[in-house]
Scaffold this active site. Sequence first.
Site, PDB file in Angstrom:
ATOM      1  N   ASP A  98       0.733  -1.198  -0.033  1.00 43.36           N
ATOM      2  CA  ASP A  98      -0.110   0.028  -0.079  1.00 43.36           C
ATOM      3  C   ASP A  98       0.899   1.354   0.064  1.00 43.36           C
ATOM      4  O   ASP A  98       1.954   1.325   0.234  1.00 43.36           O
ATOM      5  CB  ASP A  98      -0.803   0.066   1.409  1.00 43.36           C
ATOM      6  CG  ASP A  98      -2.185  -0.900   1.044  1.00 43.36           C
ATOM      7  OD1 ASP A  98      -2.429  -1.228  -0.036  1.00 43.36           O
ATOM      8  OD2 ASP A  98      -2.785  -1.262   2.219  1.00 43.36           O
ATOM      9  N   LYS A  99       0.434   2.366  -0.446  1.00 40.44           N
ATOM     10  CA  LYS A  99       0.952   3.580  -0.232  1.00 40.44           C
ATOM     11  C   LYS A  99       1.514   4.085   0.795  1.00 40.44           C
ATOM     12  O   LYS A  99       2.724   4.581   0.945  1.00 40.44           O
ATOM     13  CB  LYS A  99      -0.189   4.929  -0.966  1.00 40.44           C
ATOM     14  CG  LYS A  99       0.371   6.218  -0.826  1.00 40.44           C
ATOM     15  CD  LYS A  99      -0.831   7.293  -1.233  1.00 40.44           C
ATOM     16  CE  LYS A  99      -0.254   8.609  -1.139  1.00 40.44           C
ATOM     17  NZ  LYS A  99      -1.531   9.407  -1.440  1.00 40.44           N
TER      18      LYS A  99
END
Length: 349
Positions: free
Chosen positions: A158-159
């Site tokens: 994820d970011k």
Amino acid sequence: MLDDLDLINEEAAEELYERKSFKVDKGQEPMRIDKWVQGRIEGATRSKVQKGIDAGFLTVNGQVVKSNYKIKPGDEILMMSLINPEHTELRPENIPLNIVYEDDAVMVLNKPPNMVVHPGVGNFTGTLLNGVAYHFLQQNPNLDEESLPRFGLVHRIDKNTTGLIVLAKTGDAAAHLAKQFFNHTVNRKYVALVWGDVQEDSGTIEAHIARHRQHRKMFDAYPEGETGKHAITHYKVLERFNYVTLVECILETGRTHQIRVHMKHIGHTLFNDWEYGGDRILKGTIYTKYKQFVDNCFEMCPRCALHAQTLGFIHPVTKQPMHFESPLPEDMQSVIEKWRKYMQRKTEE
């Protein structure tokens, strides 16, 4: 599936592939496997199907076959199917990369927070993969997405998750690594700071994961097992701070937001995970002094407190085990130390 290692959007699963299985009908006439598969995959070309079969992305009755294999009634076909492909132009950009290891076949990176892994809707530039493409092209100006689809992306994080990610530098290496992720043989350990005092020293969370029924950008756990995709997370307590707990999570599967969803499911939302409600006090008083302390912690670690610490896989060329460890990033280390000192003061009072 059997398509190039195309990009997937930012909300897609950590794993790029899922399993698709078929059983050939009793009345099926003999037919080449590549032609049979092409007729069942929207937009698939014969050449891409053949490349996928040659790379071992498909088995018949548990065995790898060639493209000219003739299917028979009752054959059980298992293939790697690409999840949510998104065709986005990849523009090389000179972005600094934290390279942990690199050789002619693979590259392991340590991803910083607030960096999207690959281009997608709303994030066309500044991603990790934009930087990877630039880096690879400096080494081999003739490299393109025909020879190395999507510049070797075989998984994602994820970011706002930090930590280790591996990329392939050749098509053969990409296929080899993709199969390891597909078969769940890659060793991945994460460290997370979660709300609450986790009761058991260790445990396993097994609950399907699918999109949240009301909030479409979120995901939810469905323990009844009829909705979503099978997901398993093993956890172990590393340190307790009464109000929050530091845990290690080992993934058997790589579903979307798996650790975040599973830990929330057992009542321990990740610290400062705003999407799942972890950016407010979930354990302890709401009075001024404690609230100020927690707000200071949020400022020190202004993201979901999750780090991909360990990554292990079999090298696609040497076939030797590779193992990498990434130290906790400064923001997580600082907030953990702050909680540690806070509990020491509470004990001394």
